[in-house]
Design a protein around this motif. Structure first.
Motif, short mmCIF file in Angstrom:
data_model
loop_
_atom_site.label_atom_id
_atom_site.label_comp_id
_atom_site.label_asym_id
_atom_site.label_seq_id
_atom_site.Cartn_x
_atom_site.Cartn_y
_atom_site.Cartn_z
N ASP A 1 -42.69 -0.34 -1.53
CA ASP A 1 -41.35 -0.92 -1.41
C ASP A 1 -40.29 0.12 -1.04
O ASP A 1 -39.09 -0.14 -1.23
N THR B 1 -28.89 -3.37 1.84
CA THR B 1 -29.95 -3.09 0.86
C THR B 1 -31.05 -4.12 1.01
O THR B 1 -30.79 -5.33 0.93
N SER C 1 -34.65 -5.71 -0.30
CA SER C 1 -35.44 -5.82 -1.52
C SER C 1 -36.44 -6.95 -1.39
O SER C 1 -36.36 -7.78 -0.47
#
Length: 127
Positions: free
Chosen positions: A55, A68, A70
């Motif tokens: 990740d 960002t 995720s």
């Protein structure tokens, strides 16, 4: 196998959006996922990607500190949080995955390395 990108919209400069890339027919937890964008009249541009192995994330310089990426394995979805939107972020945003590989980090900035693409979600930023 399908990727569904969503979350785009019209926002003022400085605003935020969260783009989602939901998968059906594949387990996103096993894949690197890339985001690309294409503005009108411009070439497609790599934006970000998340590793299949650990990740780790990568970003193009123009979005570092504002975007960002995720992953939510339970929801089989990858999210691109976009803060501090600028007019130059206006584009159609696509998510994509490469061929499945359980060996090594499959992150790539090259569109040619991705084989399954979502249809895109439009982000429009007004000044």
């Amino acid at each position: 196998v399908q990727l569904q990108a969503s979350g785009g919209g019209l926002v003022q400069a400085g605003g935020s959006l969260r783009l989602s890339c939901a998968a059906s027919g594949l387990n996103l937890g096993y894949y690197a996922v890339g985001w690309f964008r294409q503005a009108p009249g411009k070439e497609r541009e790599w934006v970000s990607c998340i590793s299949n192995s650990d990740d780790r994330t990568s970003y193009v310089d123009s979005v570092k500190g504002r975007f960002t990426l995720s992953r939510d394995v339970a929801k089989n979805t990858v999210y691109l949080q976009i803060n501090g939107l600028k007019p130059e972020d206006t584009a159609n945003y696509h998510c994509a995955v490469p061929r499945l590989s359980l060996i090594g980090d499959q992150r790539s900035t090259a569109a040619k390395d991705y084989v399954t693409w979502g249809q895109g979600t439009l982000v429009t930023v007004s000044s």
